[in-house]
Design a protein around this motif. Structure first.
Motif, PDB file in Angstrom:
ATOM      1  N   ALA A 355      64.157 -14.432  10.478  1.00 24.62           N
ATOM      2  CA  ALA A 355      65.035 -13.347  10.920  1.00 24.62           C
ATOM      3  C   ALA A 355      65.577 -12.535   9.738  1.00 24.62           C
ATOM      4  O   ALA A 355      65.502 -11.295   9.735  1.00 24.62           O
ATOM      5  N   TYR A 356      66.115 -13.208   8.716  1.00 25.83           N
ATOM      6  CA  TYR A 356      66.737 -12.409   7.645  1.00 25.83           C
ATOM      7  C   TYR A 356      65.695 -11.674   6.808  1.00 25.83           C
ATOM      8  O   TYR A 356      65.970 -10.581   6.312  1.00 25.83           O
ATOM      9  N   GLU A 357      64.507 -12.252   6.678  1.00 24.17           N
ATOM     10  CA  GLU A 357      63.483 -11.549   5.917  1.00 24.17           C
ATOM     11  C   GLU A 357      62.915 -10.358   6.677  1.00 24.17           C
ATOM     12  O   GLU A 357      62.611  -9.316   6.095  1.00 24.17           O
ATOM     13  N   MET A 358      62.765 -10.493   7.991  1.00 24.69           N
ATOM     14  CA  MET A 358      62.315  -9.333   8.773  1.00 24.69           C
ATOM     15  C   MET A 358      63.408  -8.265   8.835  1.00 24.69           C
ATOM     16  O   MET A 358      63.125  -7.063   8.888  1.00 24.69           O
ATOM     17  N   GLN A 359      64.669  -8.709   8.809  1.00 27.07           N
ATOM     18  CA  GLN A 359      65.756  -7.724   8.746  1.00 27.07           C
ATOM     19  C   GLN A 359      65.693  -6.959   7.432  1.00 27.07           C
ATOM     20  O   GLN A 359      65.924  -5.735   7.403  1.00 27.07           O
ATOM     21  N   MET A 360      65.362  -7.625   6.337  1.00 25.86           N
ATOM     22  CA  MET A 360      65.215  -6.918   5.060  1.00 25.86           C
ATOM     23  C   MET A 360      64.066  -5.918   5.128  1.00 25.86           C
ATOM     24  O   MET A 360      64.141  -4.812   4.574  1.00 25.86           O
ATOM     25  N   GLU A 361      62.972  -6.289   5.796  1.00 25.85           N
ATOM     26  CA  GLU A 361      61.855  -5.344   5.980  1.00 25.85           C
ATOM     27  C   GLU A 361      62.330  -4.117   6.760  1.00 25.85           C
ATOM     28  O   GLU A 361      61.976  -2.975   6.441  1.00 25.85           O
ATOM     29  N   PRO A 723      57.651 -15.051   7.723  1.00 32.66           N
ATOM     30  CA  PRO A 723      58.073 -13.668   7.481  1.00 32.66           C
ATOM     31  C   PRO A 723      57.151 -12.909   6.528  1.00 32.66           C
ATOM     32  O   PRO A 723      56.977 -11.690   6.679  1.00 32.66           O
ATOM     33  N   ALA A 724      56.555 -13.595   5.546  1.00 33.79           N
ATOM     34  CA  ALA A 724      55.629 -12.894   4.650  1.00 33.79           C
ATOM     35  C   ALA A 724      54.414 -12.394   5.423  1.00 33.79           C
ATOM     36  O   ALA A 724      53.920 -11.275   5.179  1.00 33.79           O
ATOM     37  N   LEU A 725      53.941 -13.203   6.382  1.00 35.04           N
ATOM     38  CA  LEU A 725      52.807 -12.779   7.207  1.00 35.04           C
ATOM     39  C   LEU A 725      53.191 -11.599   8.092  1.00 35.04           C
ATOM     40  O   LEU A 725      52.423 -10.629   8.232  1.00 35.04           O
ATOM     41  N   ALA A 726      54.370 -11.672   8.710  1.00 29.82           N
ATOM     42  CA  ALA A 726      54.806 -10.563   9.567  1.00 29.82           C
ATOM     43  C   ALA A 726      54.981  -9.285   8.757  1.00 29.82           C
ATOM     44  O   ALA A 726      54.661  -8.181   9.235  1.00 29.82           O
ATOM     45  N   PHE A 730      52.954  -5.798   9.237  1.00 26.74           N
ATOM     46  CA  PHE A 730      53.686  -4.512   9.279  1.00 26.74           C
ATOM     47  C   PHE A 730      53.077  -3.531   8.282  1.00 26.74           C
ATOM     48  O   PHE A 730      52.841  -2.361   8.588  1.00 26.74           O
ATOM     49  N   ASN A 731      52.766  -4.041   7.103  1.00 32.30           N
ATOM     50  CA  ASN A 731      52.153  -3.204   6.069  1.00 32.30           C
ATOM     51  C   ASN A 731      50.761  -2.726   6.490  1.00 32.30           C
ATOM     52  O   ASN A 731      50.359  -1.581   6.243  1.00 32.30           O
ATOM     53  N   ALA A 732      50.029  -3.601   7.182  1.00 33.12           N
ATOM     54  CA  ALA A 732      48.657  -3.262   7.573  1.00 33.12           C
ATOM     55  C   ALA A 732      48.596  -2.297   8.740  1.00 33.12           C
ATOM     56  O   ALA A 732      47.737  -1.399   8.773  1.00 33.12           O
TER      57      ALA A 732
END
Length: 754
Positions: A355-361, A723-726, A730-732
């Motif tokens: 959650a917090y890493e996707m929020q940073m994204e 989160p790194a995969l998500a 997102f980047n792709a």
């Protein structure tokens, strides 16, 4: 020196040659097999149990709740979970009856002649249904436990923020899927009960057996057999199956073995808690976080089990490794009519890390800042303060791990190349992406847990002149036996091969606390080190008097003084034991005096130290099928001194792959509270074919209170991959996926929402 070397694993030979004996390998004279008869509804009451009168029951042993001499509950945090249903059923596959027979086939046949009738009630199956509290399962609001963490003035900080970003994130159940299923053997004795089997925490089972039969410490004996993996799934659940085997054994007055089949194991035992995490974050245009509100809710399942502990760790980690002076974190865990959830590698941290890493994204996208730069702006560094008010004073590897992962992966260069390629052809069949995560994990028990536990361990010297580690910590594949021997060898001054480990047997080893929470090396290893030091001091004192050499040393198994060899370790050990009797020393863990924690306000030094991690994931997305393939992961993890670098790297790679499964594949399918996909054929985990190319970097920011500078490593690797995969997806694709696993269906839905 043994520490820092990749010595041979102590238990490796037995496992490689097949000599190791798992619980299902053990056969005892007169032993029966046991089976659990379970509920087939999610909620209701048992109205009748009928045994087919045409079946011959004379050769079977049947036990129910009325056969429990003590109290009918699983001894844990709360006494709410019965060992066997008396009337109320609170989840599918809940244990109701136990039967034992001479063969497994007889058990299966007999089970088909038992008919249980129910009065069904509408089940509560989701977090939303539980929070609505239309049907009460627990207390007045269905909330098992709640925590509130707060710092600063959140309202004022939101008022002055340039931008407010909101996000909702959902995380699923996850099955531990240890290779060896749950299994126990109970052996009745004269006023005592011995239990042996596959487990992480012998003293948890010891407590359960004592209360079940009202036994003294000495009359309940628990022995760990070779254990094929645990990942938290064999922390608390073995108390249940051990008690069941013991009930049958007591009634039959014969040994009884219960080993679950895979389907039963997946359907009935504890899982990772699913959850919903909502973030509301205030940020300035330059990327600085000013305010954070986090609402974190976990589904505890039907009973409390270890849910408060999982919730606590999740709440403390919910903000992530980021600096923000104004924080409010509200955490709750609720009851549902699904099988109880419990401990699983990372317990609570993987959920909030996603959650917090996707929020940073999301914040980075909103501000138009690169996600890496946003993390660099806000990352915790030495001297900074965490959400609970803990000032980080030492062993802070945050910058080191992020820099290492970024540089080794070629993050910037690859990102530019990928984005250029994706921009050239919007409709290409396969799109590549790259994403990163940054995370931390508190090592050891939370708050005052270690101070209350006061873990004990010891070192004895045998009459043959060998050192023996005495500890209740267990080997479950992570390397406990090897690492403890390395620590003792170097602290004592003897060779690695001169140290051995006593089997975890509660009649022979002290309570070192559970084998959980990344504490075995850092906390128990420290206690073992202190015990070895005391043994060494005793022997040096003896040698000093014996040879008139008060400055004697013990190095590489030899006592020496002034450049002169005096005697070998085994010679002196034998002489000491012959003169004074047994030679052993015990030590207890003492929380470092600078650590202060307030359980009432949930503030202060939540952990004595943190481990740190950063991960860069690279993916390929099939734009026809929406399948995501992870092609590479570069991970850098600060774990303090690596006692055994290969074992540490193995922990990191295994945990990272488990986290790839959490992010991409693993999903339980439910039907009215029943798990439908309880087989290895339909509960999908990563295989060797799914494993990405993995590059592991160990960063060693030594911790002064750990043995030789070691911190925790077991759980940190589980936190970062999802989160790194998500982020890479997102980047792709430009599709922001706020729920895992990222199945083709979820990705398709996210793409259609763009």
């Amino acid at each position: 020196m043994a520490v820092g070397q990749n010595v041979l694993r102590k238990e490796g030979y037995e496992k490689l040659t097949g000599a190791a004996r798992y619980v299902d390998d053990i056969k005892l004279a007169g032993m029966l097999f046991g089976k659990t008869i379970r509920s087939t509804i999610a909620r209701g009451r048992v109205t009748s149990i009928k045994f087919d009168p045409s079946y011959d029951w004379s050769t079977l042993v049947v036990a129910d709740y009325r056969d429990i001499a003590g109290k009918n509950y699983v001894a844990l945090i709360e006494d709410d979970q019965p060992l066997l249903v008396e009337s109320e059923v609170r989840h599918y596959d809940e244990p109701i009856l136990l039967i034992a027979a001479a063969s497994k086939s007889e058990l299966d046949t007999a089970a088909r002649h038992i008919h249980i009738a129910y009065e069904e009630l509408p089940p509560v199956l989701t977090i939303e249904q539980s929070l609505a509290a239309a049907d009460l399962l627990y207390g007045t609001d269905n909330v098992f436990k709640r925590f509130l963490i707060g710092r600063g003035d959140v309202t004022e900080a939101f008022d002055r923020a340039d931008v407010i970003v909101e996000g909702e994130y959902r995380v699923p159940h996850q099955e531990q899927l240890y290779i060896e299923p749950q299994g126990m053997i109970a052996i009745p004795g004269d006023g005592e009960m011995t239990v042996m089997g596959s487990m992480q925490c012998p003293y948890y089972v010891h407590k359960a057996i004592k209360q079940l039969f009202n036994l003294t410490d000495e009359r309940a004996i628990v022995i760990q057999t070779t254990t094929g993996g645990g990942f938290g799934g064999k922390e608390e659940y073995p108390s249940m199956i051990a008690a069941h085997a013991a009930l049958l054994a007591q009634k039959a007055q014969r040994p009884v073995k219960i080993v679950y089949e895979r389907g039963e194991d997946i359907a009935a035992t504890t899982k990772r808690h699913p959850g919903i995490i909502r973030h509301r974050t205030g940020v300035m245009r330059d990327g600085r976080l000013t305010a954070s509100e986090i609402d974190f809710v976990l589904d505890g399942g039907a009973y409390v089990t270890l849910t408060p502990v999982v919730l606590s760790r999740g709440a403390i980690h919910a903000l992530g490794p980021y600096r923000c002076d104004n924080v409010r974190i509200a955490a709750r865990a609720v009851a549902t009519n699904t099988p109880p959830n419990g401990a699983f590698r990372g317990f609570g941290a993987p959920q909030v890390t996603f959650a917090y890493e996707m929020q940073m994204e999301k914040i980075a996208a909103e501000l138009g800042i690169d996600p890496l730069e946003l993390r660099q702006i806000n990352m915790l560094r030495e001297g900074d303060i965490t959400a609970t008010g803990q000032r980080l004073t030492s062993s802070v590897g945050s910058e080191d791990v992020l820099n290492a992962a970024v540089e080794r992966s070629g993050y910037w260069e690859k990102k530019q190349a990928i984005e250029a390629a994706n921009a050239l052809d919007e409709y290409q069949e396969k799109r590549r992406g790259i994403g990163l995560s940054f995370f931390f994990h508190g090592a050891g028990f939370t708050g005052s847990g270690e101070a209350r536990m006061k873990a004990q361990a010891g070192v004895a010297v045998t009459s043959e002149g060998r050192a023996r580690v005495l500890s209740g910590s267990t080997e479950i594949g992570q390397g406990t036996r090897t690492i403890f021997c390395q620590i003792v060898a170097d602290e004592l001054g003897v060779g690695f091969d001169d140290v051995e480990v006593e089997d975890p047997d509660t009649s022979r080893v002290p309570d070192s606390g559970p084998t959980v929470a990344s504490r075995t090396t850092m906390v128990v290893g420290r206690v073992v080190q202190l015990a070895a030091r005391e043994v060494k001091d005793k022997l040096l004192g003896f040698v000093g008097e014996r040879f008139g050499e008060p400055e004697a040393t013990l190095i590489a198994g030899r006592f020496a003084a002034n450049g002169k060899h005096l005697a070998s370790f085994d010679e002196i050990a034998r002489e000491y034991i012959a003169q004074f009797g047994e030679l052993r020393a015990y030590a207890r863990y003492a929380t470092p005096p600078e650590i202060e924690w307030d359980d009432d306000s949930y503030s202060g030094d939540a952990y004595p130290v943190y481990s740190w991690g950063a991960e860069v994931a690279e993916v390929e997305v099939d734009m026809d099928t929406y399948e995501v393939t992870c092609t590479k992961i570069t991970t850098a993890q600060d774990i303090g001194r690596a006692i055994h670098p290969v074992l540490a790297a193995g922990q990191i790679e295994g945990g990272t792959l488990q986290a790839v499964g959490y992010g991409l594949f693993e999903e339980l399918v439910w039907d009215k509270g029943r798990i439908v996909n309880n087989r290895l054929t339909n509960y999908i985990i990563p295989t060797s074919l799914d494993a990405p190319d993995m590059e592991t970097i160990i960063v060693e920011k030594e911790y002064r209170n750990g043995p030789f500078g070691a911190k925790g490593v077991g759980e940190l690797p589980m936190d970062g991959a999802a989160p790194a995969l998500a982020a890479a997806v997102f980047n792709a694709t430009g599709a922001f996926v706020g729920e895992i696993p990222i199945t083709p269906e979820r990705l398709q839905a996210a793409l259609e929402k763009r």
